[in-house]
Design a protein around this motif. Structure first.
Motif: not given
Length: 381
Positions: A159-186
């Motif tokens: 998880i990023s702590s850079e406030e200018t890219r606020y959309y990276l300040n958390g964990v993405l929860v994504e459903r695709r092709e029968g799988e549930l993905f949890l993703v974080a990047t800085d």
């Protein structure tokens, strides 16, 4: 699952008694949502509601709301009030164990009695306490608490702590092709977990907006996962996690998470297998002399071994060599941020893993199993 939610309407005060341990547990469950220094006075308070044989404690910071319900020993009437959350929690925490606590509102104060101790704490009107509005949930499903906690633990370091890219300040929860993905990047490292998509999560695939759980909510959700199973509900902009007696409602980050699949290396033709515990220990030893703000370590992947080197102008040089499990392709030296590498290794359980790379400047793929992996960008050393 949790009992029905309570109204925020002001009603006549009365008396309730309950074990001190139950009250302590309730406050501990919600205190993370109480603002330590808020410019809005009511956000420093917790809402206490009594209805029949239930006491409900609620805290909010306007972005997140935590609610805990506990059974009471005795109650007369239905009533509510708000009181300074952290002050109240500290007072309750000092009460004797296995004692009985009595609460009531009198003369504009919350009256608390326990044994010979008496407290009179200032209150604010219940009508001033904000509640996060929730409507219909687009997706509702259950998950094993331990599975969700492990997935969040794997994603959290990215998880990023850079406030200018606020959309990276958390964990993405994504459903695709029968799988549930949890993703974080800085932008420097990417942590990904893939889980079988639970029944009921199908509507997530049609949600246009990215479902990004804010950084502050991630450890709280992990803490709720002590329950055997938790129920999740999602809609555009909000997430609810129901863990029996405790319920979390949080707003999601309003932003578009980047396409993380584009940074996962697909053509890395060199593979080195290794013992992550041995590499983690060696990294800790050579990095002990590192005092740099962005600590760097160089890994030399040779045919028979991996050599770790840390060089610091102020403190000297440290080197350690360890055997690996085999190298496919030509040897290569690659520099990494030592702190990021330590985080990656910590997410590779067991005593065997593999890293894929193509050269000294491209992304590296660290994997233990198909359901979780990390991508780490090199660092010039």
């Amino acid at each position: 699952m949790a009992r029905g939610s309570q109204s925020c309407a002001q009603v006549m005060a009365d008396v309730v008694s309950l074990p001190s341990g139950s009250l302590k547990a309730a406050l501990k469950s919600v205190i993370a949502a109480v603002e330590a220094r808020s410019t809005i006075p009511i956000l420093s308070n917790v809402l206490i509601r009594v209805d029949q044989q239930l006491l409900t404690v609620t805290a909010t910071d306007l972005d997140m709301e935590l609610t805990r319900q506990v059974d009471v020993t005795d109650a007369s009437g239905s009533w509510g009030t708000t009181v300074l959350g952290r002050v109240f929690a500290q007072a309750v925490d000092k009460l004797p164990k296995e004692s009985e606590v009595t609460l009531s509102v009198k003369d504009g104060r919350l009256q608390m009695a326990c044994g010979r101790a008496r407290f009179a704490l200032p209150v604010l009107p219940v009508d001033d306490f904000p509640c996060i509005a929730t409507g219909d949930w687009a997706a509702q499903f259950e998950m094993t608490g331990a599975t969700l906690a492990e997935a969040l633990a794997h994603a959290k370091p990215g998880i990023s702590s850079e406030e200018t890219r606020y959309y990276l300040n958390g964990v993405l929860v994504e459903r695709r092709e029968g799988e549930l993905f949890l993703v974080a990047t800085d932008g420097h490292r990417l942590h990904v977990v893939a889980l079988p998509a639970p029944d009921g999560s199908e509507p997530m695939a049609d949600m246009v907006q990215s479902l990004i759980v804010p950084r502050k909510a991630v450890p709280i959700i992990a803490g709720l996962c002590a329950e055997a199973r938790v129920e999740l509900a999602l809609t555009a902009g909000k997430l609810r996690v129901d863990a029996g007696e405790t319920v979390l409602v949080t707003k999601l980050i309003d932003g578009n998470f980047p396409d993380w699949r584009r940074v996962v290396p697909q053509s890395a033709d060199r593979v080195c297998s290794f013992d992550p515990r041995a590499l983690e220990a060696a990294l800790g030893r050579v990095n002990a002399i590192n005092v740099a703000k962005d600590p760097a370590v160089k890994l030399d992947f040779a045919q028979a071994e991996i050599t770790l080197t840390v060089s610091c102008s102020e403190t000297g040089t440290a080197t350690e060599t360890m055997e690996h499990g085999g190298l496919e392709g030509a040897p290569q030296e690659i520099g990494f941020n030592a702190r990021y590498l330590a985080d990656v290794l910590a997410q590779l359980p067991g005593d065997s893993a593999a890293v894929r790379f193509s050269d000294a400047s491209g992304p590296t793929l660290w994997r233990k199993a198909d359901d979780r992996f990390c991508v780490l960008m090199p660092m010039r050393v």
